[in-house]
Scaffold this motif. Structure first.
Motif, PDB file in Angstrom:
ATOM      1  N   ASP A 188       0.962  -1.288  -0.141  1.00  0.00           N
ATOM      2  CA  ASP A 188      -0.161   0.047   0.360  1.00  0.00           C
ATOM      3  C   ASP A 188       0.958   1.107  -0.042  1.00  0.00           C
ATOM      4  O   ASP A 188       2.087   1.655   0.618  1.00  0.00           O
ATOM      5  CB  ASP A 188      -1.215  -0.143   1.218  1.00  0.00           C
ATOM      6  N   ILE A 189       0.663   1.711  -1.137  1.00  0.00           N
ATOM      7  CA  ILE A 189       1.477   3.323  -0.809  1.00  0.00           C
ATOM      8  C   ILE A 189       0.567   4.636  -0.999  1.00  0.00           C
ATOM      9  O   ILE A 189      -1.021   4.629  -1.379  1.00  0.00           O
ATOM     10  CB  ILE A 189       1.707   3.356  -2.983  1.00  0.00           C
ATOM     11  N   GLY A 190       1.175   6.213  -1.158  1.00  0.00           N
ATOM     12  CA  GLY A 190       0.331   6.736  -0.573  1.00  0.00           C
ATOM     13  C   GLY A 190       1.469   8.134  -1.688  1.00  0.00           C
ATOM     14  O   GLY A 190       3.016   8.341  -0.586  1.00  0.00           O
ATOM     15  N   VAL A 191       1.279   8.976  -2.092  1.00  0.00           N
ATOM     16  CA  VAL A 191       1.736   9.834  -1.873  1.00  0.00           C
ATOM     17  C   VAL A 191       1.616  11.361  -2.770  1.00  0.00           C
ATOM     18  O   VAL A 191       0.315  11.449  -2.396  1.00  0.00           O
ATOM     19  CB  VAL A 191       2.389   9.762  -3.952  1.00  0.00           C
ATOM     20  N   ASP A 192       1.937  12.435  -2.293  1.00  0.00           N
ATOM     21  CA  ASP A 192       1.434  13.919  -2.411  1.00  0.00           C
ATOM     22  C   ASP A 192       2.605  14.505  -2.808  1.00  0.00           C
ATOM     23  O   ASP A 192       3.119  14.204  -2.262  1.00  0.00           O
ATOM     24  CB  ASP A 192       1.127  14.043  -1.291  1.00  0.00           C
ATOM     25  N   LEU A 235       5.533   1.965   8.994  1.00  0.00           N
ATOM     26  CA  LEU A 235       4.807   2.951   7.302  1.00  0.00           C
ATOM     27  C   LEU A 235       6.504   3.718   7.309  1.00  0.00           C
ATOM     28  O   LEU A 235       7.120   4.221   8.707  1.00  0.00           O
ATOM     29  CB  LEU A 235       4.409   4.221   7.760  1.00  0.00           C
ATOM     30  N   HIS A 236       6.807   3.733   6.062  1.00  0.00           N
ATOM     31  CA  HIS A 236       8.166   3.724   5.838  1.00  0.00           C
ATOM     32  C   HIS A 236       7.702   5.260   4.928  1.00  0.00           C
ATOM     33  O   HIS A 236       6.829   5.526   3.605  1.00  0.00           O
ATOM     34  CB  HIS A 236       9.273   3.184   4.703  1.00  0.00           C
ATOM     35  N   LEU A 237       8.474   6.170   4.656  1.00  0.00           N
ATOM     36  CA  LEU A 237       8.255   7.987   4.853  1.00  0.00           C
ATOM     37  C   LEU A 237       9.740   8.458   3.432  1.00  0.00           C
ATOM     38  O   LEU A 237      11.007   7.920   4.379  1.00  0.00           O
ATOM     39  CB  LEU A 237       8.132   8.329   5.827  1.00  0.00           C
ATOM     40  N   TYR A 238       9.699   8.771   2.639  1.00  0.00           N
ATOM     41  CA  TYR A 238      10.302   9.402   1.105  1.00  0.00           C
ATOM     42  C   TYR A 238      10.275  10.453   1.302  1.00  0.00           C
ATOM     43  O   TYR A 238       9.173  11.312   0.666  1.00  0.00           O
ATOM     44  CB  TYR A 238      10.643   8.286   0.781  1.00  0.00           C
ATOM     45  N   ASP A 239      10.770  11.377   1.116  1.00  0.00           N
ATOM     46  CA  ASP A 239      10.592  12.683   0.374  1.00  0.00           C
ATOM     47  C   ASP A 239      11.915  12.261  -0.785  1.00  0.00           C
ATOM     48  O   ASP A 239      12.146  12.108  -1.084  1.00  0.00           O
ATOM     49  CB  ASP A 239      12.254  13.448   1.201  1.00  0.00           C
ATOM     50  N   LEU A 240      10.902  13.280  -1.579  1.00  0.00           N
ATOM     51  CA  LEU A 240      10.982  12.719  -3.291  1.00  0.00           C
ATOM     52  C   LEU A 240      11.242  14.959  -3.478  1.00  0.00           C
ATOM     53  O   LEU A 240      10.769  15.910  -3.562  1.00  0.00           O
ATOM     54  CB  LEU A 240       9.317  12.841  -4.069  1.00  0.00           C
ATOM     55  N   GLY A 286       3.797  -0.987   5.669  1.00  0.00           N
ATOM     56  CA  GLY A 286       5.000  -2.762   5.814  1.00  0.00           C
ATOM     57  C   GLY A 286       6.394  -2.898   5.428  1.00  0.00           C
ATOM     58  O   GLY A 286       7.371  -2.359   5.786  1.00  0.00           O
ATOM     59  N   ALA A 287       6.204  -3.001   3.894  1.00  0.00           N
ATOM     60  CA  ALA A 287       7.466  -2.930   3.344  1.00  0.00           C
ATOM     61  C   ALA A 287       7.482  -1.947   2.144  1.00  0.00           C
ATOM     62  O   ALA A 287       6.826  -0.888   2.143  1.00  0.00           O
ATOM     63  CB  ALA A 287       7.264  -4.502   2.074  1.00  0.00           C
ATOM     64  N   PRO A 288       9.512  -1.868   3.031  1.00  0.00           N
ATOM     65  CA  PRO A 288      10.120  -0.241   2.231  1.00  0.00           C
ATOM     66  C   PRO A 288       9.921  -0.723   0.613  1.00  0.00           C
ATOM     67  O   PRO A 288       9.546  -2.087   0.273  1.00  0.00           O
ATOM     68  CB  PRO A 288      11.622  -0.452   2.742  1.00  0.00           C
ATOM     69  N   VAL A 289      10.731   0.802  -0.321  1.00  0.00           N
ATOM     70  CA  VAL A 289      10.024   0.603  -1.777  1.00  0.00           C
ATOM     71  C   VAL A 289      11.710   1.054  -2.086  1.00  0.00           C
ATOM     72  O   VAL A 289      11.876   2.316  -1.317  1.00  0.00           O
ATOM     73  CB  VAL A 289       9.373   1.482  -1.951  1.00  0.00           C
ATOM     74  N   ARG A 290      11.902   0.618  -3.478  1.00  0.00           N
ATOM     75  CA  ARG A 290      13.457   1.380  -4.222  1.00  0.00           C
ATOM     76  C   ARG A 290      12.191   2.119  -5.004  1.00  0.00           C
ATOM     77  O   ARG A 290      11.741   2.069  -6.183  1.00  0.00           O
ATOM     78  CB  ARG A 290      14.048   0.713  -4.463  1.00  0.00           C
TER      79      ARG A 290
END
Length: 250
Positions: free
Chosen positions: A101-105, A190-195, A209-213
């Motif tokens: 599951d993913i969320g982007v803003d 929950l894993h969080l990334y700045d873009l 759940g899982a981190p992503v690349r």
């Protein structure tokens, strides 16, 4: 992730939208808002359908509210593909994962009313924002907001959960959820990334759940190819990525 711009809007993209998306576009009075809506929905449907190996006409996105079970909320394709998208200012981003599951803003950097900051920031966040030089506060607030919005979109809660219940790291610090008050915090991490959203914008990505690349792809080129005659293209443009480059959870 596929990035595009409001400038990529083209009348032919309307053909890719379903009836409900076209109706919502028609209700938008401002041309800029219609351009963002058209670009975001056309890009989301194009890359999602391609990943599933179907046409955009065959693609069905369903929405089920996490709170009430009603037919509204975060649109999703058939599992295991998970989808999120966002648009603001000039920028559009579509994010896809498999099984996570993913969320982007994405948000345009703009001044924020103090009343808004008081309503959506946790007390430590308000103190950290107030300590910034005044010229840095608009970006500082947007950094906080994009992180919180991405987290709430990833869990499917959206703004049904008050943003001030989430406490994230300060704008200049590595993105991380520090605490989630109340009974609605997910059990999974929950894993969080700045873009990098380009000039004048900030963005964040969150997963459950899982981190992503995170990988970056050119949504503008993809949309341009959809309304460019084939004989004018330098080569084929295929939104289905090679297996090694697909947005898999790592």
């Amino acid at each position: 992730m596929w990035w595009a711009s409001a400038r990529d809007a083209h009348p032919r993209l309307r053909e890719l939208l379903d009836e409900g998306e076209r109706a919502r576009a028609d209700r938008l009075r401002k041309p800029a808002a219609r351009a963002l809506h058209l670009t975001a929905h056309a890009l989301a449907r194009t890359v999602t359908a391609a990943q599933l190996g179907v046409s955009t006409d065959e693609l069905t996105l369903t929405a089920v509210c996490k709170q009430c079970g009603g037919p509204h909320g975060k649109p999703q394709p058939p599992r295991p593909l998970r989808l999120s998208w966002s648009h603001s200012g000039e920028r559009v981003v579509v994010a896809l994962t498999l099984g996570t599951d993913i969320g982007v803003d994405v948000e345009r950097i703009a001044p924020c009313e103090q009343e808004t900051a008081d309503r959506v920031l946790a007390p430590p966040e308000r103190a950290a924002l107030a300590a910034l030089p005044s010229a840095e506060r608009p970006a500082g607030f947007v950094r906080y907001w994009t992180r919180k919005e991405a987290l709430l979109k990833s869990t499917g809660d959206g703004l049904a959960v008050a943003p001030e219940l989430l406490h994230v790291t300060a704008p200049a610090a590595a993105p991380r959820l520090l605490s989630w008050s109340g009974p609605d915090r997910p059990w999974l991490p929950l894993h969080l990334y700045d873009l990098d959203a380009g000039p004048g914008h900030l963005a964040a990505l969150a997963t459950v759940g899982a981190p992503v690349r995170p990988t970056r792809h050119d949504g503008s080129a993809l949309l341009a190819a959809l309304h460019t005659p084939t004989d004018l293209l330098a080569g084929p443009v295929d939104p289905i990525l090679p297996t090694a480059e697909r947005p898999l959870a790592s």
